[in-house]
Design a protein around this motif. Structure first.
Motif, PDB file in Angstrom:
ATOM      1  N   VAL A 226       0.113  14.619 -13.278  1.00 44.67           N
ATOM      2  CA  VAL A 226      -1.214  15.205 -13.516  1.00 44.67           C
ATOM      3  C   VAL A 226      -1.142  16.716 -13.383  1.00 44.67           C
ATOM      4  O   VAL A 226      -1.605  17.465 -14.261  1.00 44.67           O
ATOM      5  CB  VAL A 226      -2.242  14.622 -12.526  1.00 44.67           C
TER       6      VAL A 226
ATOM      7  N   MET B 147       0.836  -1.186   0.000  1.00 41.99           N
ATOM      8  CA  MET B 147       0.000   0.000   0.000  1.00 41.99           C
ATOM      9  C   MET B 147       0.878   1.247   0.000  1.00 41.99           C
ATOM     10  O   MET B 147       0.564   2.236  -0.678  1.00 41.99           O
ATOM     11  CB  MET B 147      -0.863  -0.022   1.249  1.00 41.99           C
TER      12      MET B 147
ATOM     13  N   LEU C  32     -10.506   1.674   2.924  1.00 42.00           N
ATOM     14  CA  LEU C  32      -9.491   2.698   2.639  1.00 42.00           C
ATOM     15  C   LEU C  32      -8.853   2.456   1.272  1.00 42.00           C
ATOM     16  O   LEU C  32      -8.657   3.393   0.494  1.00 42.00           O
ATOM     17  CB  LEU C  32      -8.430   2.684   3.744  1.00 42.00           C
ATOM     18  N   LEU C  33      -8.561   1.168   0.981  1.00 45.90           N
ATOM     19  CA  LEU C  33      -7.961   0.856  -0.325  1.00 45.90           C
ATOM     20  C   LEU C  33      -8.959   1.117  -1.448  1.00 45.90           C
ATOM     21  O   LEU C  33      -8.582   1.614  -2.513  1.00 45.90           O
ATOM     22  CB  LEU C  33      -7.529  -0.604  -0.361  1.00 45.90           C
TER      23      LEU C  33
ATOM     24  N   ILE D 228      -8.168  13.112 -15.188  1.00 45.99           N
ATOM     25  CA  ILE D 228      -8.307  14.564 -15.334  1.00 45.99           C
ATOM     26  C   ILE D 228      -7.453  15.143 -16.468  1.00 45.99           C
ATOM     27  O   ILE D 228      -7.972  15.900 -17.295  1.00 45.99           O
ATOM     28  CB  ILE D 228      -8.074  15.231 -13.968  1.00 45.99           C
TER      29      ILE D 228
ATOM     30  N   PHE E  96      -2.304   3.794 -17.432  1.00 49.30           N
ATOM     31  CA  PHE E  96      -1.955   2.787 -16.434  1.00 49.30           C
ATOM     32  C   PHE E  96      -2.574   3.140 -15.085  1.00 49.30           C
ATOM     33  O   PHE E  96      -3.049   2.262 -14.359  1.00 49.30           O
ATOM     34  CB  PHE E  96      -0.427   2.699 -16.327  1.00 49.30           C
ATOM     35  N   GLY E  97      -2.581   4.446 -14.769  1.00 46.13           N
ATOM     36  CA  GLY E  97      -3.207   4.887 -13.523  1.00 46.13           C
ATOM     37  C   GLY E  97      -4.695   4.575 -13.503  1.00 46.13           C
ATOM     38  O   GLY E  97      -5.226   4.131 -12.485  1.00 46.13           O
TER      39      GLY E  97
ATOM     40  N   LEU F 253      -7.925  11.031 -10.415  1.00 45.01           N
ATOM     41  CA  LEU F 253      -6.718  11.803 -10.709  1.00 45.01           C
ATOM     42  C   LEU F 253      -6.219  11.506 -12.111  1.00 45.01           C
ATOM     43  O   LEU F 253      -5.836  12.403 -12.848  1.00 45.01           O
ATOM     44  CB  LEU F 253      -5.621  11.439  -9.712  1.00 45.01           C
ATOM     45  N   ALA F 254      -6.254  10.211 -12.479  1.00 45.98           N
ATOM     46  CA  ALA F 254      -5.628   9.837 -13.743  1.00 45.98           C
ATOM     47  C   ALA F 254      -6.431  10.310 -14.934  1.00 45.98           C
ATOM     48  O   ALA F 254      -5.862  10.565 -15.997  1.00 45.98           O
ATOM     49  CB  ALA F 254      -5.441   8.328 -13.805  1.00 45.98           C
TER      50      ALA F 254
ATOM     51  N   TRP G 188       3.647   5.721  -5.665  1.00 48.70           N
ATOM     52  CA  TRP G 188       3.405   5.779  -7.110  1.00 48.70           C
ATOM     53  C   TRP G 188       2.323   6.807  -7.419  1.00 48.70           C
ATOM     54  O   TRP G 188       2.422   7.567  -8.389  1.00 48.70           O
ATOM     55  CB  TRP G 188       3.006   4.397  -7.620  1.00 48.70           C
TER      56      TRP G 188
ATOM     57  N   ILE H 202      -7.403   7.377  -7.342  1.00 50.39           N
ATOM     58  CA  ILE H 202      -6.427   7.224  -8.418  1.00 50.39           C
ATOM     59  C   ILE H 202      -7.121   7.349  -9.764  1.00 50.39           C
ATOM     60  O   ILE H 202      -6.649   8.023 -10.688  1.00 50.39           O
ATOM     61  CB  ILE H 202      -5.704   5.863  -8.308  1.00 50.39           C
TER      62      ILE H 202
ATOM     63  N   MET I 153      -8.887   4.650  -2.082  1.00 49.93           N
ATOM     64  CA  MET I 153      -7.651   4.999  -2.797  1.00 49.93           C
ATOM     65  C   MET I 153      -7.794   4.726  -4.287  1.00 49.93           C
ATOM     66  O   MET I 153      -7.395   5.540  -5.128  1.00 49.93           O
ATOM     67  CB  MET I 153      -6.469   4.191  -2.254  1.00 49.93           C
TER      68      MET I 153
ATOM     69  N   ILE J 197      -7.450  -1.748  -8.144  1.00 46.65           N
ATOM     70  CA  ILE J 197      -7.343  -1.687  -6.680  1.00 46.65           C
ATOM     71  C   ILE J 197      -8.728  -1.722  -6.052  1.00 46.65           C
ATOM     72  O   ILE J 197      -8.974  -2.454  -5.087  1.00 46.65           O
ATOM     73  CB  ILE J 197      -6.578  -0.420  -6.257  1.00 46.65           C
TER      74      ILE J 197
ATOM     75  N   THR K  50       1.363   6.479 -18.757  1.00 49.10           N
ATOM     76  CA  THR K  50       1.330   6.507 -17.294  1.00 49.10           C
ATOM     77  C   THR K  50      -0.087   6.765 -16.797  1.00 49.10           C
ATOM     78  O   THR K  50      -0.565   6.105 -15.858  1.00 49.10           O
ATOM     79  CB  THR K  50       2.257   7.612 -16.768  1.00 49.10           C
ATOM     80  N   LEU K  51      -0.773   7.712 -17.449  1.00 49.92           N
ATOM     81  CA  LEU K  51      -2.123   8.054 -16.999  1.00 49.92           C
ATOM     82  C   LEU K  51      -3.088   6.901 -17.258  1.00 49.92           C
ATOM     83  O   LEU K  51      -3.920   6.562 -16.404  1.00 49.92           O
ATOM     84  CB  LEU K  51      -2.603   9.314 -17.712  1.00 49.92           C
TER      85      LEU K  51
ATOM     86  N   LEU L 276       2.270  10.003  -9.840  1.00 58.91           N
ATOM     87  CA  LEU L 276       1.225  10.205 -10.846  1.00 58.91           C
ATOM     88  C   LEU L 276       0.608  11.585 -10.694  1.00 58.91           C
ATOM     89  O   LEU L 276       0.371  12.298 -11.682  1.00 58.91           O
ATOM     90  CB  LEU L 276       0.156   9.125 -10.672  1.00 58.91           C
TER      91      LEU L 276
END
Lengths: 176, 348
Positions: A160, A146, B27-28, B41, B11-12, B38-39, A152, B35, B31, B19, B8-9, A156
């Motif tokens: 962004v 985690m 929590l995960l 945007i 992949f994000g 964010l990726a 990572w 992600i 997350m 996940i 990269t984006l 990222l």
């Protein structure tokens, strides 16, 4: 002890939150937010309940972020005649908000009476590790993957932000 | 955009959804959703235009609010019940709040109003990603929650089907119509969620196929409003004759794939002694059907006059890849006979 800490928390934190919410100039609002972050991180939550390490981490991270915000708002929003907490409209706001906070605490605060978290140091005699240090160790051992993913994601986020804020022809309001 | 950054984006995007899919801890899961947001945007502002930036800002604010609400709800859940498991949601308060947060994330009525605005500002490819891939992670979470009170999911579902049909009626912009179509379909999924998660999953997958082919058709025609659709027969005649079938499949007419989820949902609702609800939902589907029919009419059932040179663009070969469109069109038209196999496939 609990009561004293709550008192400090209320005096420092709520005063500073009111200082932010009372519509001063952005410069002073950012300053008030900075002070409130210090009091919140340092005094309010963790230190008073026996978690100095987490308190320190929270304080440092929050302070770093808030300093950046402070620098930007100081640079972008400098005014020749700023409204500080001494000017009348701001004072009126502050007084009204303070009264509101106290009233809200009197009305809703009864439930919180003498309720606080288990102090981290109280478990010291029954446990090998301190609570907060043990938590950090756990984060590196069982939560290792985690942690790698979080690192990572920070990278990222950097890309962004860089993509979104490329200068010159990439402004938000102009079609190119 | 630099290809490495793009990779990269993307992949994000994949990482975030994966996940959330694989997590059993709130929590995960949170997350993963963050992600994802964010990726996508920078991908949304990729074709730089004030509308795209506006849409991105709206999307970011909505998703950040939803994610904050989700985090608050899951910490409240941990506080009240002492554990973070996704499948062990026992307390009604955090459960309700999480359902509302996820509803805001996917754009269910009455938290839907951001979706048409955002979709209208994006290019068709990004809109396609937004209305397919970005729905997966929130739905993976929704499928795992079983609320104690059936009221909230049914309210969300019925409102969404109604608003999705109603809002699309007066639109001339295709992306807004697709957004309302998305709202209506998600409403159907929410209605059946607590009675049969299998059918929800089936509805989600068929909706993704149908909306993919619709987006790809519009992209091939470079069409963003109804008027542009009227000359699509000059560009791709064969596809123009197939597109009404895709649209009516979205509307849920019998020999097509889109009939399968609506049929199964209405059947299951009737089995649960909810025939009034089933009737109401079927009636709201008529509203959606009206604008699908209007699109079909403008595109294929009428022939607008054109000059001689304007009727021959079909002779030029397209540079766009047609394989995804062919596959998704075939599945979104012809899948109904496989209904028992599809149900068996999605039954856990």
């Amino acid at each position: 002890m609990c009561f004293i800490m709550y008192l400090i928390f209320i005096l420092f934190c709520l005063k500073d939150w009111v200082a932010v919410a009372s519509n001063p100039s952005p410069y002073f609002a950012a300053f008030g937010w900075l002070v409130s972050c210090c009091s919140m991180g340092w005094w309010g939550f963790w230190l008073g309940h026996g978690g100095p390490f987490l308190s320190l981490v929270l304080f440092l991270i929050y302070l770093g972020g808030m300093l950046v915000v402070f620098a930007y708002s100081a640079a972008l929003a400098a005014e020749p005649y700023p409204e500080a907490w001494g000017s009348w409209p701001v004072v009126v706001h502050m007084v009204v908000y303070m009264v509101g906070v106290v009233l809200a605490f009197v009305v809703f605060g009864g439930v919180w009476y003498e309720s606080s978290w288990v102090s981290v140091d109280e478990l010291g005699e029954f446990s090998v590790f301190r609570g907060d240090a043990g938590g950090v160790a756990l984060m590196y051992s069982s939560g290792g993957w985690m942690l790698i993913i979080s690192g990572w994601v920070l990278l990222l986020t950097l890309f962004v932000v860089l993509e979104l804020t490329r200068g010159l022809s990439r402004g938000a309001l102009r079609a190119v | 955009m630099n290809p490495y950054v793009l990779i990269t984006l993307l992949f994000g995007l994949g990482l975030g959804t994966t996940i959330t899919f694989t997590s059993s801890h709130w929590l995960l899961a949170w997350m993963g959703l963050e992600i994802n947001t964010l990726a996508i945007i920078p991908l949304m502002t990729q074709h730089h235009h004030p509308r795209a930036v506006e849409a991105t800002t709206k999307y970011f604010l909505t998703q950040a609010t939803a994610a904050a609400m989700l985090l608050f709800a899951s910490t409240t859940n941990a506080w009240l019940t002492g554990q973070w498991e996704i499948q062990q949601m026992t307390h009604p308060f955090p459960t309700t709040m999480i359902i509302l947060a996820l509803a805001l994330k996917v754009g269910l009525a009455p938290m839907h109003s951001w979706l048409p605005e955002v979709l209208q500002g994006l290019s068709l490819t990004t809109g396609l990603i937004l209305s397919t891939w970005q729905k997966l992670a929130p739905f993976a979470l929704l499928l795992q929650i079983q609320p104690a009170d059936p009221f909230i999911l049914i309210t969300l579902g019925l409102t969404s089907t109604l608003v999705g049909g109603w809002g699309g009626l007066n639109q001339t912009q295709l992306r807004k119509i697709l957004a309302y179509s998305s709202i209506a379909h998600l409403g159907w999924m929410m209605l059946i969620l607590q009675f049969s998660p299998t059918i929800t999953l089936l509805t989600l997958i068929t909706y993704l196929l149908m909306t993919t082919s619709t987006f790809l058709v519009f992209k091939l025609n470079k069409a963003t409003n109804i008027a542009t659709l009227a000359i699509s027969w000059t560009k791709t005649p064969a596809l123009t004759s197939l597109t009404p079938l895709i649209l009516l499949s979205l509307g849920g007419l019998p020999p097509l794939t889109g009939f399968m989820p609506k049929w199964l949902i209405l059947q299951e609702l009737t089995k649960q002694d909810l025939s009034t609800l089933a009737t109401l939902t079927a009636l709201t589907a008529l509203l959606s059907l009206f604008f699908y029919l209007r699109l079909s009419y403008a595109m294929a059932l009428t022939l607008s006059p054109n000059n001689a040179t304007g009727t021959t663009p079909w002779r030029l070969s397209s540079t766009q890849s047609n394989l995804p469109l062919a596959l998704s069109t075939t599945t979104s038209i012809l899948l109904l006979p496989l209904a028992p196999a599809a149900m068996a496939l999605f039954t856990p």
